[in-house]
Design an enzyme around this catalytic site. Structure first.
Site, short mmCIF file in Angstrom:
data_model
loop_
_atom_site.label_atom_id
_atom_site.label_comp_id
_atom_site.label_asym_id
_atom_site.label_seq_id
_atom_site.Cartn_x
_atom_site.Cartn_y
_atom_site.Cartn_z
N GLN A 100 -8.03 12.52 3.57
CA GLN A 100 -8.12 12.83 5.00
C GLN A 100 -7.03 13.83 5.38
O GLN A 100 -5.84 13.56 5.24
CB GLN A 100 -7.97 11.56 5.85
N TYR A 184 -5.65 13.04 18.04
CA TYR A 184 -4.85 14.03 17.30
C TYR A 184 -5.34 15.44 17.67
O TYR A 184 -6.14 15.61 18.60
CB TYR A 184 -4.89 13.73 15.80
N ARG A 231 -14.05 13.54 10.71
CA ARG A 231 -14.04 12.24 11.41
C ARG A 231 -13.84 12.46 12.90
O ARG A 231 -12.92 13.19 13.31
CB ARG A 231 -12.91 11.36 10.87
N GLY A 320 -12.00 -0.86 6.86
CA GLY A 320 -10.56 -0.65 6.82
C GLY A 320 -9.84 -1.94 6.50
O GLY A 320 -9.58 -2.27 5.33
C1 LIG Z 1 -3.14 0.13 8.82
C2 LIG Z 1 -4.16 1.08 9.34
C3 LIG Z 1 -3.97 2.43 9.20
C4 LIG Z 1 -4.93 3.35 9.63
N1 LIG Z 1 -4.75 4.67 9.40
C5 LIG Z 1 -5.73 5.56 9.69
C6 LIG Z 1 -5.63 6.93 9.30
O1 LIG Z 1 -4.68 7.36 8.63
N2 LIG Z 1 -6.63 7.75 9.67
C7 LIG Z 1 -7.72 7.32 10.39
O2 LIG Z 1 -8.61 8.11 10.71
N3 LIG Z 1 -7.85 6.02 10.73
C8 LIG Z 1 -6.91 5.13 10.38
N4 LIG Z 1 -7.08 3.80 10.67
C9 LIG Z 1 -8.37 3.33 11.24
C10 LIG Z 1 -9.32 2.87 10.12
O3 LIG Z 1 -9.76 3.97 9.34
C11 LIG Z 1 -10.57 2.15 10.66
O4 LIG Z 1 -11.32 3.06 11.42
C12 LIG Z 1 -10.20 0.95 11.50
O5 LIG Z 1 -9.30 0.10 10.78
C13 LIG Z 1 -11.43 0.14 11.91
O6 LIG Z 1 -12.09 -0.37 10.79
P1 LIG Z 1 -11.94 -1.92 10.38
O7 LIG Z 1 -12.30 -2.73 11.59
O8 LIG Z 1 -12.89 -2.10 9.23
O9 LIG Z 1 -10.51 -2.14 9.99
C14 LIG Z 1 -6.12 2.88 10.26
C15 LIG Z 1 -6.29 1.50 10.42
C16 LIG Z 1 -5.35 0.60 9.96
C17 LIG Z 1 -5.60 -0.87 10.10
#
Ligand SMILES: Cc1cc2nc3c(=O)[nH]c(=O)nc-3n(C[C@H](O)[C@H](O)[C@H](O)COP(=O)(O)O)c2cc1C
Length: 367
Positions: A100, A184, A231, A320
């Site tokens: 990413q 962002y 994204r 995630g």
């Molecule tokens: C610890 C953590 C770090 C994340 N870092 C990013 C990131 O670097 N870039 C991004 O687009 N989303 C990031 N997200 C969002 C996740 O990609 C994802 O969209 C979000 O956790 C929802 O999915 P889930 O319910 O399956 O966790 C992050 C989420 C978590 C929990």
């Protein structure tokens, strides 16, 4: 019917062995100085390489694009060499990897990046990011008022994305996912609250999409459109004071522009932070203008993910937090094994630190 989850899928010239992706997650565990990817990160991703596709944590494309300390860059030779360890580990385990590519825009501070943050307009929102504390160590700090980007800043940033994409291919990645979500840089260009420009990058919806589409076109020219993804998060309000009245229309217009680009996929991030629930009517509108690969992420379960695939609203589904505590998520899904909960302990070790809460989650042991 959850079988769709386990069907292979072609993305350009690569085949993902299933439709389950690991969503990008910042874990802030790079080697210092220099924010370099390391062996521990390679182990972490390898453990999770049962996903058909891994999308890595956000990786700043330049120093000024950095908004969080300890996140892995993709703009020095050390970054490329560090990421090679990660991509080889993922490939050895049979998965594919997109990195990413991240420019945080105004969600930063010069003590993190060394430069005044960049944004469409010089507008700050109350917001905090992870950076150096005045008393030493790291913690959450208030962001700084950004500089309104000049045409030269825009051109330089596009060039930085192109170079970062080339670096990513040199590091062994199968492709890149451009981060245009979550408040962002690109998201701030698309929304009225943060973009008050009166040049060709502001005003009309068409103008507010221009920076993202120019960047996508330049990156596609450099590495091939089948290796480029993006994204977006039109239903998420992260990084903004309020919901944007036009963002849905803007994203639908952007999708019309992306359709002929033949990107690897468009990734919708949903249901994080402050958000609006995504109505089914939106998924239908998306399919009216966009027929190529779509990935969806956000609080999905095995069942809700399969429904998205079965309804053809998505071609890939990303998880995630389930991947934080379940390194063997695909095996757990395919065998109907229980998931390890993403609990308070797991939250404590998300960002920074060592192997604890990172590579020490075990695979499920059937009785
Ligand atoms: C610890 C953590 C770090 C994340 N870092 C990013 C990131 O670097 N870039 C991004 O687009 N989303 C990031 N997200 C969002 C996740 O990609 C994802 O969209 C979000 O956790 C929802 O999915 P889930 O319910 O399956 O966790 C992050 C989420 C978590 C929990």
């Amino acid at each position: 019917m959850t079988t769709a989850l386990f069907q292979p899928i072609q993305l350009g010239d690569i085949t993902a062995t299933n439709r389950i992706a690991m969503a990008p997650m910042t874990r802030s565990r790079t080697t210092q100085p220099g924010d370099v990817p390391n062996e521990m990160m390679a182990t972490y991703y390898k453990q999770r390489a049962n996903a058909g596709l891994i999308v890595t944590e956000g990786s700043p494309i330049s120093a000024v694009g950095r908004g969080y300390s300890m996140t892995p860059g993709i703009y020095t030779q050390d970054h490329i060499d560090g990421w090679k360890k990660v991509t080889s580990a993922i490939h050895e385990a049979g998965s594919k990897a997109f990195i990413q590519l991240w420019h945080v825009g105004r969600r930063s501070h010069s003590t993190i990046s060394g430069e005044q943050p960049l944004a469409p307009s010089a507008i700050k929102v109350p917001d905090q990011v992870f950076g150096p504390l005045p008393e030493g160590g790291f913690g959450m700090i208030e962001t700084q008022e950004p500089k309104a980007m000049t045409q030269q800043d825009i051109d330089n940033t596009i060039a930085d994305f192109v170079q970062a994409a080339k670096n990513s291919i040199a590091a062994g990645f199968d492709g890149v996912e451009i981060h245009a979500a979550h408040g962002y840089l690109f998201d701030t260009f698309m929304r009225l609250e943060s973009n008050q420009r009166d040049d060709q990058y502001g005003g009309s919806q068409e103008n507010r999409i221009r920076f993202l589409s120019e960047t996508l076109e330049a990156v596609c020219d450099a590495i091939g459109s089948d290796k480029v993804a993006v994204r977006v998060s039109p239903h998420v309000i992260e990084g903004f004071a309020d919901e944007d009245p036009e963002i849905i229309e803007v994203i639908l217009k952007a999708l019309e522009k992306m359709q002929p680009m033949n990107l690897a996929y468009v990734h919708f991030s949903e249901r994080i932070s402050r958000y609006v629930e995504v109505p089914e009517s939106f998924r239908k509108q998306v399919r009216e203008v966009y027929s190529n690969r779509i990935m969806v992420a956000g609080k999905l379960t095995k069942e809700s993910a399969a429904t998205l695939l079965n309804n053809q609203y998505a071609d890939l589904v990303a998880f995630g937090t389930p991947y934080v505590t379940n390194p063997d998520l695909v095996q757990r899904f395919s065998n109907d094994w229980p998931l390890a909960e993403f609990d308070a302990d797991a939250r404590l070790t998300l960002y920074g630190g060592d192997e604890n809460g990172y590579i020490d989650y075990s695979e499920y042991q059937p009785a």
